[in-house]
Design a protein around this motif. Structure first.
Motif, PDB file in Angstrom:
ATOM      1  N   GLY A 376       0.813  -1.216   0.000  1.00 24.65           N
ATOM      2  CA  GLY A 376       0.000   0.000   0.000  1.00 24.65           C
ATOM      3  C   GLY A 376       0.844   1.261   0.000  1.00 24.65           C
ATOM      4  N   ARG A 377       2.160   1.092  -0.076  1.00 20.08           N
ATOM      5  CA  ARG A 377       3.104   2.210  -0.012  1.00 20.08           C
ATOM      6  C   ARG A 377       2.910   3.058   1.233  1.00 20.08           C
ATOM      7  NH1 ARG A 377       5.858   6.412  -3.562  1.00 20.08           N
ATOM      8  NH2 ARG A 377       7.542   5.985  -2.134  1.00 20.08           N
ATOM      9  N   ASP A 378       2.530   2.421   2.332  1.00 16.45           N
ATOM     10  CA  ASP A 378       2.575   3.136   3.601  1.00 16.45           C
ATOM     11  C   ASP A 378       4.023   3.220   4.031  1.00 16.45           C
ATOM     12  OD1 ASP A 378      -0.127   3.563   3.847  1.00 16.45           O
ATOM     13  OD2 ASP A 378      -0.471   1.562   4.675  1.00 16.45           O
ATOM     14  N   ALA A 379       4.850   2.326   3.470  1.00 12.36           N
ATOM     15  CA  ALA A 379       6.284   2.324   3.751  1.00 12.36           C
ATOM     16  C   ALA A 379       6.972   1.752   2.521  1.00 12.36           C
ATOM     17  CB  ALA A 379       6.582   1.459   4.971  1.00 12.36           C
ATOM     18  N   ASP A 380       8.218   2.165   2.329  1.00 13.14           N
ATOM     19  CA  ASP A 380       8.996   1.549   1.258  1.00 13.14           C
ATOM     20  C   ASP A 380       9.861   0.465   1.865  1.00 13.14           C
ATOM     21  OD1 ASP A 380       8.070   2.951  -0.948  1.00 13.14           O
ATOM     22  OD2 ASP A 380       9.327   4.690  -0.474  1.00 13.14           O
ATOM     23  N   PRO A 381      10.091  -0.651   1.137  1.00  9.41           N
ATOM     24  CA  PRO A 381      10.910  -1.720   1.698  1.00  9.41           C
ATOM     25  C   PRO A 381      12.327  -1.237   2.005  1.00  9.41           C
ATOM     26  CG  PRO A 381      10.295  -2.186  -0.595  1.00  9.41           C
ATOM     27  CD  PRO A 381       9.561  -0.959  -0.190  1.00  9.41           C
ATOM     28  N   ASP A 382      12.923  -1.848   3.042  1.00 12.43           N
ATOM     29  CA  ASP A 382      14.293  -1.484   3.397  1.00 12.43           C
ATOM     30  C   ASP A 382      15.233  -1.866   2.261  1.00 12.43           C
ATOM     31  OD1 ASP A 382      13.078  -0.844   5.740  1.00 12.43           O
ATOM     32  OD2 ASP A 382      13.614  -2.726   6.742  1.00 12.43           O
ATOM     33  N   ALA A 383      14.919  -2.979   1.610  1.00 14.96           N
ATOM     34  CA  ALA A 383      15.719  -3.409   0.455  1.00 14.96           C
ATOM     35  C   ALA A 383      14.788  -4.152  -0.484  1.00 14.96           C
ATOM     36  CB  ALA A 383      16.862  -4.315   0.914  1.00 14.96           C
ATOM     37  N   GLY A 384      15.169  -4.224  -1.763  1.00 17.39           N
ATOM     38  CA  GLY A 384      14.328  -4.906  -2.738  1.00 17.39           C
ATOM     39  C   GLY A 384      13.287  -3.970  -3.307  1.00 17.39           C
ATOM     40  N   THR A 385      12.479  -4.458  -4.265  1.00 20.36           N
ATOM     41  CA  THR A 385      11.471  -3.593  -4.875  1.00 20.36           C
ATOM     42  C   THR A 385      10.115  -4.284  -4.942  1.00 20.36           C
ATOM     43  OG1 THR A 385      12.069  -4.441  -7.042  1.00 20.36           O
ATOM     44  CG2 THR A 385      13.031  -2.322  -6.408  1.00 20.36           C
ATOM     45  N   VAL A 386       9.094  -3.436  -4.888  1.00 21.86           N
ATOM     46  CA  VAL A 386       7.732  -3.875  -5.152  1.00 21.86           C
ATOM     47  C   VAL A 386       7.345  -3.158  -6.443  1.00 21.86           C
ATOM     48  CG1 VAL A 386       5.362  -3.941  -4.339  1.00 21.86           C
ATOM     49  CG2 VAL A 386       7.252  -3.981  -2.690  1.00 21.86           C
ATOM     50  N   ALA A 387       6.984  -3.910  -7.479  1.00 14.92           N
ATOM     51  CA  ALA A 387       6.692  -3.262  -8.754  1.00 14.92           C
ATOM     52  C   ALA A 387       5.318  -3.645  -9.247  1.00 14.92           C
ATOM     53  CB  ALA A 387       7.750  -3.658  -9.783  1.00 14.92           C
ATOM     54  N   LEU A 388       4.688  -2.699  -9.941  1.00 15.09           N
ATOM     55  CA  LEU A 388       3.396  -2.949 -10.575  1.00 15.09           C
ATOM     56  C   LEU A 388       3.593  -2.770 -12.078  1.00 15.09           C
ATOM     57  CD1 LEU A 388       0.326  -3.362 -10.503  1.00 15.09           C
ATOM     58  CD2 LEU A 388       0.083  -0.904 -10.117  1.00 15.09           C
ATOM     59  N   ASP A 389       3.272  -3.786 -12.851  1.00 23.99           N
ATOM     60  CA  ASP A 389       3.513  -3.780 -14.302  1.00 23.99           C
ATOM     61  C   ASP A 389       4.950  -3.350 -14.600  1.00 23.99           C
ATOM     62  OD1 ASP A 389       0.935  -4.552 -14.528  1.00 23.99           O
ATOM     63  OD2 ASP A 389       0.189  -2.713 -15.465  1.00 23.99           O
TER      64      ASP A 389
END
Lengths: 560, 584
Positions: A376-389
């Motif tokens: 939900g992008r309430d936080a960004d991961p400390d490492a790695g990525t969350v991607a949409l399309d």
């Protein structure tokens, strides 16, 4: 927020400086007029009563009328200007705080309870705005002080000096007497407030008390608290009374001193009888501006403390930053997590195909919460990525990201207002009907007096837990986001309804990506695929039924 | 639909105040006498200053002013000392009455039938116990002593003016018609305005709580602009009303200024005429003028307290309304000895709204020691049955007998001793953990409290809290998890030790893992009791002695789990659905 370099206090005053300036000028006129009243009483005694001249009486009463007219209208319009400045400054801060708290980048609530933030937006905003009333009062008090000082020194320099040099030590002495009492009374007032807290707490827990028949014990406990509070209050009241009495006695002694010096000067013919009367009146009047200064001081201290709390919220660092990237249109809905580390998550790799209905089982609740936060992008991961399309979420504006991936948290809240307005809040009216029947919220609506138009109270407390969950689920489904993440949407719903909801979600979300974070077997049975998050990483994947058959840990997590 | 709790009439409020005064007559008279003396001493200053003026005017030596000055000092010291004593006595009187009233209020409020509270909305009771109590307390603490002193100062100053010369008194009275008219005009406008303002402030607070408390939801659903708009709207409405109130107040004081001028110039003119006619000395005229100038403060204070008094009176009426309700079950009735803790409900029917039956013809017999699970979809009436059996609500039709006695004959306290209800609603009472538990049994030893916690599997975490069982929990204290709070509720049940226990969806909100822990705790808390369990998870039904299935307010099946599963009816279908999703 942008350009917020000035503190809340400076904004509050600066934003209303015209009103504040006008208020100060008028309040000064008011205080000057008040200072002149005793002077004029002296003049009337001297010029009319002592001489018997009717024309002079008429003249000076007319002057007195003019002074009253000026002081009265100055007060009226000055006070209005001051209150206007105060109220609108408080309003401005309140709206600003609300905007900051709701800012898509988040971060303002970190470490603060909702009640505390509400108090900042009401009480603290009001107090900072109130500085706009305090400031003109300070100017007015200064004016009153100057006018009476000039008048006193005009009457007689020695007498003027007695009054002007005598008043400050008198107030200082009063302050000195008051300080220890104030501290003591604060502590005791707090204890007194405790009693009202206990009463409210017992009333809040009324159903629990009734359930176990503990009313008697609760009443006895409250009586004890009330008695303790009573004796604390009485101690504080006694201290306050002694303080008030001492101030009265000191003021009387001060007046006596002024009368002694003035009487001797008048007896030796250096000042007139009217001067003596005016001097005594002015000595009494002078205490008011000096008391106003003490009040101004205290209010400013409070205003500064409130402004600090407001500034802390306004300047709270955002939880996530806004990026300049953009999503392809339309969004297809492929969600990819690559090596995501965040809190208990340590290297989550996950690929969700567009249109997939994926179950996520996270036996550790903290892991589920962390996963929802990064999705939900309430936080960004400390490492790695969350991607949409293929577009990393961290390069997007958080509001845009949430438009594409909607995370419906377990503790999502319904707002005061009609049930239907809650459901359509984030989507159109068209999908609401389908969403409501999928979430069985239509049944909830039918059981209410005005159906879907029934007005819910704050947090929909009048609904049962299960009813609330069904309405909240309908709201999430009605928003029709390309990607929907549902967290434990049916924990308070009975088994039969839960099974129908599982089918409903599947139908409504057909063709769109959906993540179901849950341990409920009824929901998991409806998914295309289930992944298990264990120890911070994906440890198993497969269909619900295959996992139940093959994976004992999975069985333990989702079955009783 | 909502029927607010009673509010006392003006007459009823006065009667209650008189009743509270009854045991405190001596204190009230003492306070009055001391304050009258204090005020009278203060009023000596003006004629003594007049005396100084006369000494000067008659050309006597400067040393002659010393004596009046010494008397002024004496009067000031007496006034200060007696004021301190008088204000203390007023506080003792007012605070004592307030404490008695709030205790009476809480004791009536906690004994109110739950149905009554729910019909009024629980907000009504909470608002009275917080806002109204604090408004009345504030009035007693600040307004009462100020009002007492101001009114005495005004009354005695008028007397003193009359003593100087009756014509000064008449002159001073010129201000009264203007003041009376002003106050009437003000009250007429202020009362509705302040009522609207309080509503508006409350609505603003609610909106902010709603918006701020739901900030995460607002962000997730991107409702920010809408909510900012709602807050702005509410805040603007509040500001507008506040500014209207300020306009009213400033006009009020403007009119009082007119009264001040009229009175002051009349007193000065009277002095002028009387001195010219040789009826009084210049000193007396001076004293009269000073008296009237010194009245400005007390008059403003007394009149400005008019609206505080109105607000306080309204709050007081709401407190008295509840506090004057007839006492219910005050006497902690001795618990009837339960020879057989059975439950017999016959022909139960219930409607929350007239004509809207949610339950029809429900018969339910639970043998002593038996554990019955209630099963059914949401809205089938399970919770209603639980509440009726526990005696929280009175059924619209039919009867409930516990241990052979009709519930309505038992009275609230006795029902409490026989049957306990644990609901989904968890509340952790603010204070020490052990004190929370002792609400169920005030005389429980530490050992017994620990045993109760151990029985529901809560002792380990309770001991691990920062201060163990003395840890302050609840509002403002250590926050317990939902599971812990529910275990606490079950531990209270163990301590209360009723022969019959009703458990309603006590595990629903704890999540699946928590639910399993709680089922275990609940089973142990029910040991040795007759139990009625509203089964949210069918595992609870499977382990019960008997299952009763409700559908749309009627009992459709009843029997042991295995028998019902065999029978292939409604329960069997439920069970299949439940176990199928479990991969069975």
């Amino acid at each position: 927020m942008r350009g917020d370099r000035g503190t809340a206090l400076r904004r509050a005053i600066g934003g209303q400086r015209r009103h504040v300036g006008l208020a100060a000028a008028l309040a000064a006129g008011h205080q000057a007029g008040e200072a002149l009243v005793p002077v004029l009483i002296g003049v009337v005694i001297d010029q009319a009563v002592a001489t018997g001249s009717a024309t002079r009486l008429a003249l000076w009463l007319a002057v007195l009328a003019a002074v009253f007219a000026v002081l009265s209208s100055s007060y009226r319009f000055g006070a209005r200007a001051a209150e206007r400045a105060s109220e609108w400054a408080g309003h401005d801060l309140r709206v600003r705080l609300t905007r900051r708290i709701l800012d898509p980048r988040g971060g303002a609530e970190a470490g603060r309870l909702a009640g505390e933030l509400t108090n900042i937006a009401t009480g603290d905003a009001r107090r900072v705005g109130g500085v706009n009333v305090v400031l003109p009062s300070a100017v007015a008090a200064l004016t009153g002080l100057l006018v009476s000082a000039v008048a006193l020194l005009w009457i007689s320099i020695p007498l003027g000096l007695v009054v002007l040099l005598g008043a400050p030590p008198l107030l200082w002495l009063g302050h000195l007497l008051g300080r220890p009492l104030e501290r003591r009374s604060e502590v005791e007032q707090e204890r007194a407030a405790h009693a009202s807290g206990v009463a409210a707490d017992l009333v809040t827990g009324l159903r629990v008390l009734k359930g176990i028949g503990a009313e008697g014990a609760a009443i006895a406990r409250y009586r004890r608290t009330s008695r303790e509070s009573l004796s604390a209050t009485l101690r504080a009241a006694r201290a306050q009374a002694v303080h008030d009495g001492a101030i009265l006695a000191l003021t009387g002694v001060f007046i006596a001193a002024v009368a002694l010096v003035g009487g001797r000067l008048a007896a030796s013919g250096e000042i007139s009888v009217g001067d003596l009367v005016a001097a005594v009146g002015l000595a009494l009047f002078l205490l008011t501006p000096l008391q106003i200064f003490a009040w101004v001081n205290a209010e400013f201290a409070q205003g500064r403390a409130s402004a600090r709390r407001i500034d802390a919220v306004l300047a709270a660092p955002p939880a996530v930053t806004a990026g300049a990237g953009s999503l392809p249109s339309p969004v297809r809905g492929r969600v990819t997590l690559t090596g995501v580390h965040h809190g208990p998550l340590s290297g989550v790799d996950l690929d969700v195909a567009p249109g997939e209905l994926l179950g996520v089982v996270a036996p550790d609740p903290a892991a589920a919460t962390a996963l929802l936060a990064v999705l939900g992008r309430d936080a960004d991961p400390d490492a790695g990525t969350v991607a949409l399309d293929g577009v990393p979420l961290s390069t997007l504006d958080p509001a845009q990201a949430r438009g594409a991936i909607l995370v419906a948290a377990h503790h999502a809240i319904l707002f005061a207002g009609p049930l239907l307005a809650n459901v359509t809040a984030a989507g159109g009216a068209a999908p609401a009907g389908r969403a409501m029947s999928a979430a069985t919220a239509d049944e909830v609506a039918r059981s209410l007096p005005d159906g879907a138009d029934t007005v819910l109270d704050e947090r929909a407390q009048s609904l049962s837990g299960g009813q609330r969950q069904r309405v909240a689920l309908a709201r999430a489904l009605a928003a029709e986001p390309p990607v929907l993440v549902l967290h434990d949407p049916t924990t308070a719903v009975d088994a039969v309804t839960e099974a129908r909801i599982a089918t409903g979600i599947r139908e409504v979300r057909a063709g769109r990506t959906t993540l179901l974070v849950t341990t409920s077997p009824a929901l998991l049975a409806a998914t295309d695929r289930v992944v298990v998050l264990h120890g911070g990483a994906v440890t198993a994947a497969g269909s619900h039924f295959a996992l139940v058959d093959l994976d004992p840990a999975y069985r333990a997590a989702v079955l009783q | 639909m909502s029927a607010l709790l009673p509010t006392a009439s003006a007459g009823g409020t006065w009667a209650a105040v008189r009743d509270l005064l009854r045991g405190r007559r001596l204190l009230a008279l003492g306070a009055l006498a001391v304050l009258v003396t204090a005020t009278a001493a203060g009023l000596l200053t003006a004629p003594l200053l007049g005396r100084v003026v006369d000494i000067v005017a008659s050309g006597r030596p400067a040393s002659a002013v010393t004596w009046p000055i010494v008397l002024i000092v004496g009067a000031a010291v007496v006034q200060g000392g007696l004021t301190a004593l008088g204000v203390t006595l007023v506080a003792q009187l007012g605070e004592g009455m307030l404490a008695e009233l709030r205790e009476r209020f809480v004791s009536r409020a906690l004994r109110l039938p739950l149905e009554r509270v729910e019909r009024a909305g629980s907000g009504d009771l909470t608002a009275r116990v917080t806002a109204d109590v604090s408004i009345v307390a504030e009035a007693v603490r600040r307004a009462l002593p100020q009002l007492a002193r101001s009114v005495l100062a005004i009354a005695l100053t008028l007397v003193a003016l009359a003593v100087l010369d009756w014509r000064f008194f008449v002159a001073a009275l010129l201000a009264v018609p203007i003041q009376a008219h002003t106050v009437r005009w003000y009250v007429r406008h202020a009362v509705p305005l302040y009522a609207a303002q309080r509503v508006s402030v409350g609505a603003q607070q609610q909106q902010l709580l709603d918006t701020v408390g739901g900030a995460a939801t607002v962000r997730a659903f991107r409702l920010g602009d809408h909510h900012v708009e709602r807050v702005t709207e509410r805040s603007t409405a509040t500001v507008t009303l506040a500014l209207r109130a300020v306009r009213l107040i400033t006009r009020f004081y403007g009119r009082l200024n007119l009264a001040e001028y009229a009175g002051l110039s009349a007193v000065l003119a009277a002095g002028f005429l009387l001195v010219r006619a040789d009826a009084v000395t210049i000193g007396t005229a001076t004293a009269a003028a000073l008296y009237f100038h010194n009245l400005f403060g007390p008059i403003n204070i007394a009149l400005s307290l008019v609206d505080d008094a109105q607000v306080a009176a309204a709050g007081l009426a709401r407190l008295v309304g509840v506090a004057s309700l007839p006492p219910v079950g005050e006497a902690e009735a001795e618990r009837p000895v339960a020879v057989e803790a059975s439950v017999k409900a016959a022909g139960l029917g219930h409607a929350y709204l007239p004509g809207h039956l949610v339950l029809r013809d429900v018969d339910l017999h639970i043998a002593p020691g038996e554990r019955v699970a209630l099963v059914g979809a949401s809205g089938a009436g399970k919770t209603t049955v639980a509440k009726l059996v526990a005696g929280v609500h009175r059924p619209s039709h039919g009867t409930v007998h516990i241990a052979g006695v009709a519930v309505e004959e038992l009275g609230a306290a006795a029902t409490g001793g026989l049957v306990a209800l644990i609901t989904q609603e968890v509340h952790v009472f603010a204070g020490r953990l052990a004190d929370d538990l002792r609400l169920a049994r005030p005389d429980a030893s530490d050992e017994r409290v620990r045993e109760a916690l151990a029985r529901v599997g809560a002792l380990a975490w309770a001991r691990a809290l920062p201060d163990g069982l003395d840890t302050v929990v609840g509002e403002g204290g250590h926050q317990l998890t939902v599971t812990q709070a529910q275990q606490l509720a079950l531990a209270r049940l163990v301590l209360a030790d009723p022969p019959v226990a009703v458990l309603d969806e006590a595990t629903a909100d704890a999540g699946s893992a928590g639910a399993r822990v709680l089922e275990e705790s609940a089973a142990r808390a029910l040991d040795g009791r007759t139990g009625l369990v509203v089964a949210h998870r069918l595992t609870q039904a499977a382990t019960a002695d008997r299952v009763v299935v409700l559908d749309a307010g009627r009992v459709v099946e009843s029997g042991p789990h295995a028998v019902l599963v065999e029978a292939g009816g409604a329960y069997a279908r439920l069970w299949t659905a439940w176990s199928a999703t479990r991969g069975g």
